[in-house]
Design a protein around this motif. Sequence first.
Motif, PDB file in Angstrom:
ATOM      1  N   LEU A  29      15.185  13.459   8.192  1.00  0.00           N
ATOM      2  CA  LEU A  29      15.349  11.997   7.898  1.00  0.00           C
ATOM      3  C   LEU A  29      15.804  11.939   6.279  1.00  0.00           C
ATOM      4  O   LEU A  29      15.299  13.285   5.585  1.00  0.00           O
ATOM      5  CB  LEU A  29      14.396  11.102   8.135  1.00  0.00           C
ATOM      6  N   SER A  30      16.532  11.129   5.705  1.00  0.00           N
ATOM      7  CA  SER A  30      16.768  11.256   4.401  1.00  0.00           C
ATOM      8  C   SER A  30      15.662  11.105   3.496  1.00  0.00           C
ATOM      9  O   SER A  30      14.586  10.669   3.970  1.00  0.00           O
ATOM     10  CB  SER A  30      17.772  10.202   4.002  1.00  0.00           C
ATOM     11  N   GLY A  31      15.697  11.892   2.425  1.00  0.00           N
ATOM     12  CA  GLY A  31      14.542  11.966   1.432  1.00  0.00           C
ATOM     13  C   GLY A  31      14.123  10.472   1.099  1.00  0.00           C
ATOM     14  O   GLY A  31      13.121  10.238   0.764  1.00  0.00           O
ATOM     15  N   GLU A  32      15.226   9.620   0.780  1.00  0.00           N
ATOM     16  CA  GLU A  32      14.880   8.247   0.396  1.00  0.00           C
ATOM     17  C   GLU A  32      14.172   7.335   1.373  1.00  0.00           C
ATOM     18  O   GLU A  32      13.223   6.693   1.061  1.00  0.00           O
ATOM     19  CB  GLU A  32      16.413   7.587  -0.223  1.00  0.00           C
ATOM     20  N   LEU A  33      14.716   7.632   2.464  1.00  0.00           N
ATOM     21  CA  LEU A  33      14.131   6.751   3.823  1.00  0.00           C
ATOM     22  C   LEU A  33      12.511   7.384   3.820  1.00  0.00           C
ATOM     23  O   LEU A  33      11.697   6.448   3.852  1.00  0.00           O
ATOM     24  CB  LEU A  33      14.626   7.045   4.982  1.00  0.00           C
ATOM     25  N   VAL A  34      12.272   8.562   3.821  1.00  0.00           N
ATOM     26  CA  VAL A  34      10.728   9.020   3.924  1.00  0.00           C
ATOM     27  C   VAL A  34      10.115   8.669   2.596  1.00  0.00           C
ATOM     28  O   VAL A  34       8.982   8.296   2.794  1.00  0.00           O
ATOM     29  CB  VAL A  34      10.747  10.555   4.158  1.00  0.00           C
ATOM     30  N   LEU A  35      10.671   8.381   1.538  1.00  0.00           N
ATOM     31  CA  LEU A  35      10.063   8.186   0.298  1.00  0.00           C
ATOM     32  C   LEU A  35       9.729   6.562   0.178  1.00  0.00           C
ATOM     33  O   LEU A  35       8.411   6.229  -0.051  1.00  0.00           O
ATOM     34  CB  LEU A  35      10.774   8.549  -1.018  1.00  0.00           C
ATOM     35  N   ILE A  36      10.714   5.931   0.973  1.00  0.00           N
ATOM     36  CA  ILE A  36      10.008   4.372   1.181  1.00  0.00           C
ATOM     37  C   ILE A  36       9.021   4.007   1.946  1.00  0.00           C
ATOM     38  O   ILE A  36       8.225   3.292   1.589  1.00  0.00           O
ATOM     39  CB  ILE A  36      11.507   3.719   1.334  1.00  0.00           C
ATOM     40  N   ASN A  37       9.315   5.018   3.110  1.00  0.00           N
ATOM     41  CA  ASN A  37       8.296   4.583   3.931  1.00  0.00           C
ATOM     42  C   ASN A  37       6.824   5.188   3.603  1.00  0.00           C
ATOM     43  O   ASN A  37       5.580   4.449   3.812  1.00  0.00           O
ATOM     44  CB  ASN A  37       8.592   5.402   5.392  1.00  0.00           C
ATOM     45  N   MET A  38       6.822   6.615   2.922  1.00  0.00           N
ATOM     46  CA  MET A  38       5.600   7.111   2.428  1.00  0.00           C
ATOM     47  C   MET A  38       5.066   6.017   1.487  1.00  0.00           C
ATOM     48  O   MET A  38       3.799   5.874   1.254  1.00  0.00           O
ATOM     49  CB  MET A  38       5.760   8.252   1.949  1.00  0.00           C
ATOM     50  N   GLY A  39       5.786   5.533   0.332  1.00  0.00           N
ATOM     51  CA  GLY A  39       5.588   4.738  -0.387  1.00  0.00           C
ATOM     52  C   GLY A  39       4.727   3.377   0.087  1.00  0.00           C
ATOM     53  O   GLY A  39       3.543   3.061  -0.392  1.00  0.00           O
ATOM     54  N   TYR A  40       5.164   2.844   1.072  1.00  0.00           N
ATOM     55  CA  TYR A  40       4.535   1.634   1.728  1.00  0.00           C
ATOM     56  C   TYR A  40       3.211   1.934   2.345  1.00  0.00           C
ATOM     57  O   TYR A  40       2.294   1.580   2.067  1.00  0.00           O
ATOM     58  CB  TYR A  40       5.420   1.192   2.810  1.00  0.00           C
ATOM     59  N   GLN A  41       3.163   3.240   2.871  1.00  0.00           N
ATOM     60  CA  GLN A  41       1.823   3.504   3.576  1.00  0.00           C
ATOM     61  C   GLN A  41       1.100   4.058   2.599  1.00  0.00           C
ATOM     62  O   GLN A  41      -0.202   3.677   2.516  1.00  0.00           O
ATOM     63  CB  GLN A  41       2.032   4.860   4.486  1.00  0.00           C
ATOM     64  N   LEU A  42       1.413   4.566   1.428  1.00  0.00           N
ATOM     65  CA  LEU A  42       0.470   5.066   0.146  1.00  0.00           C
ATOM     66  C   LEU A  42      -0.290   3.439  -0.172  1.00  0.00           C
ATOM     67  O   LEU A  42      -1.430   3.439  -0.249  1.00  0.00           O
ATOM     68  CB  LEU A  42       1.034   5.580  -0.929  1.00  0.00           C
ATOM     69  N   VAL A  43       0.550   2.523  -0.588  1.00  0.00           N
ATOM     70  CA  VAL A  43       0.119   1.190  -0.984  1.00  0.00           C
ATOM     71  C   VAL A  43      -0.565   0.495   0.064  1.00  0.00           C
ATOM     72  O   VAL A  43      -1.800  -0.086  -0.299  1.00  0.00           O
ATOM     73  CB  VAL A  43       1.383   0.176  -1.322  1.00  0.00           C
ATOM     74  N   ALA A  44      -0.348   0.492   1.465  1.00  0.00           N
ATOM     75  CA  ALA A  44      -1.004   0.080   2.383  1.00  0.00           C
ATOM     76  C   ALA A  44      -2.567   0.552   2.395  1.00  0.00           C
ATOM     77  O   ALA A  44      -3.730  -0.212   2.681  1.00  0.00           O
ATOM     78  CB  ALA A  44      -0.419   0.219   3.852  1.00  0.00           C
ATOM     79  N   TYR A  45      -2.750   1.878   2.441  1.00  0.00           N
ATOM     80  CA  TYR A  45      -3.737   2.668   2.429  1.00  0.00           C
ATOM     81  C   TYR A  45      -4.743   2.095   1.221  1.00  0.00           C
ATOM     82  O   TYR A  45      -5.779   2.012   1.379  1.00  0.00           O
ATOM     83  CB  TYR A  45      -3.729   4.137   2.483  1.00  0.00           C
ATOM     84  N   LEU A  46      -4.283   1.987   0.081  1.00  0.00           N
ATOM     85  CA  LEU A  46      -4.927   1.539  -1.196  1.00  0.00           C
ATOM     86  C   LEU A  46      -5.226   0.141  -0.976  1.00  0.00           C
ATOM     87  O   LEU A  46      -6.326  -0.076  -1.314  1.00  0.00           O
ATOM     88  CB  LEU A  46      -4.216   2.053  -2.396  1.00  0.00           C
ATOM     89  N   VAL A  47      -4.379  -0.795  -0.495  1.00  0.00           N
ATOM     90  CA  VAL A  47      -4.806  -2.242  -0.389  1.00  0.00           C
ATOM     91  C   VAL A  47      -5.950  -2.271   0.912  1.00  0.00           C
ATOM     92  O   VAL A  47      -6.938  -2.919   0.495  1.00  0.00           O
ATOM     93  CB  VAL A  47      -3.714  -2.981   0.019  1.00  0.00           C
ATOM     94  N   ALA A  48      -5.792  -1.406   1.834  1.00  0.00           N
ATOM     95  CA  ALA A  48      -6.886  -1.594   3.002  1.00  0.00           C
ATOM     96  C   ALA A  48      -8.178  -1.088   2.445  1.00  0.00           C
ATOM     97  O   ALA A  48      -9.204  -1.689   2.615  1.00  0.00           O
ATOM     98  CB  ALA A  48      -6.424  -0.877   4.024  1.00  0.00           C
ATOM     99  N   GLY A  49      -8.212   0.014   1.624  1.00  0.00           N
ATOM    100  CA  GLY A  49      -9.309   0.683   0.923  1.00  0.00           C
ATOM    101  C   GLY A  49     -10.054  -0.396   0.118  1.00  0.00           C
ATOM    102  O   GLY A  49     -11.109  -0.620   0.090  1.00  0.00           O
ATOM    103  N   ALA A  50      -9.186  -1.116  -0.711  1.00  0.00           N
ATOM    104  CA  ALA A  50      -9.776  -1.904  -1.819  1.00  0.00           C
ATOM    105  C   ALA A  50     -10.386  -2.776  -1.075  1.00  0.00           C
ATOM    106  O   ALA A  50     -11.348  -3.583  -1.306  1.00  0.00           O
ATOM    107  CB  ALA A  50      -8.719  -2.444  -2.837  1.00  0.00           C
ATOM    108  N   VAL A  51      -9.919  -3.583   0.002  1.00  0.00           N
ATOM    109  CA  VAL A  51     -10.271  -4.746   0.665  1.00  0.00           C
ATOM    110  C   VAL A  51     -11.776  -4.160   1.309  1.00  0.00           C
ATOM    111  O   VAL A  51     -12.925  -4.916   1.265  1.00  0.00           O
ATOM    112  CB  VAL A  51      -9.596  -5.283   1.603  1.00  0.00           C
ATOM    113  N   ILE A  52     -11.661  -3.191   1.989  1.00  0.00           N
ATOM    114  CA  ILE A  52     -12.940  -2.817   2.546  1.00  0.00           C
ATOM    115  C   ILE A  52     -14.023  -2.200   1.729  1.00  0.00           C
ATOM    116  O   ILE A  52     -15.116  -2.536   1.685  1.00  0.00           O
ATOM    117  CB  ILE A  52     -12.526  -1.338   3.456  1.00  0.00           C
TER     118      ILE A  52
END
Length: 135
Positions: free
Chosen positions: A104-127
Amino acid sequence: MLKGVNWIAVLVAVVLLEALGYLWYGPLFGERWMAALGKEPDTSNLAVTMSLGVVNTIIIVLGLSWLLRRLGANSLNAALMGALAAWFFFDFTTMAIDYLYVRLSGELVLINMGYQLVAYLVAGAVIGLIKPKAA
């Protein structure tokens, strides 16, 4: 395994992650994501796809909640560090396979990874911030 789950924190995190996904793959990076994807996503069964996405988010947040509880991450900082470690060791490495082997393209993977990073941090902050009621 689900004993001691802070269901309020899980619910809040799931709602926030669904809103984040809407923003991330819509106004923030939607056009770039679609271009990097190289095709229109299949929206023929959108209700089923979105429902399964919510179930997936619930599983991720429950797993993160379980892990942080097992690690004794009782503060915001500890929860954020635990969430970051979980993202890096499990999510980042799994998504890197999409670039390394699926090509998969680097840009696609980076967009998806970026979402997951922010998602994990938001979930961690809420928890980390929403404390369970004392028994």
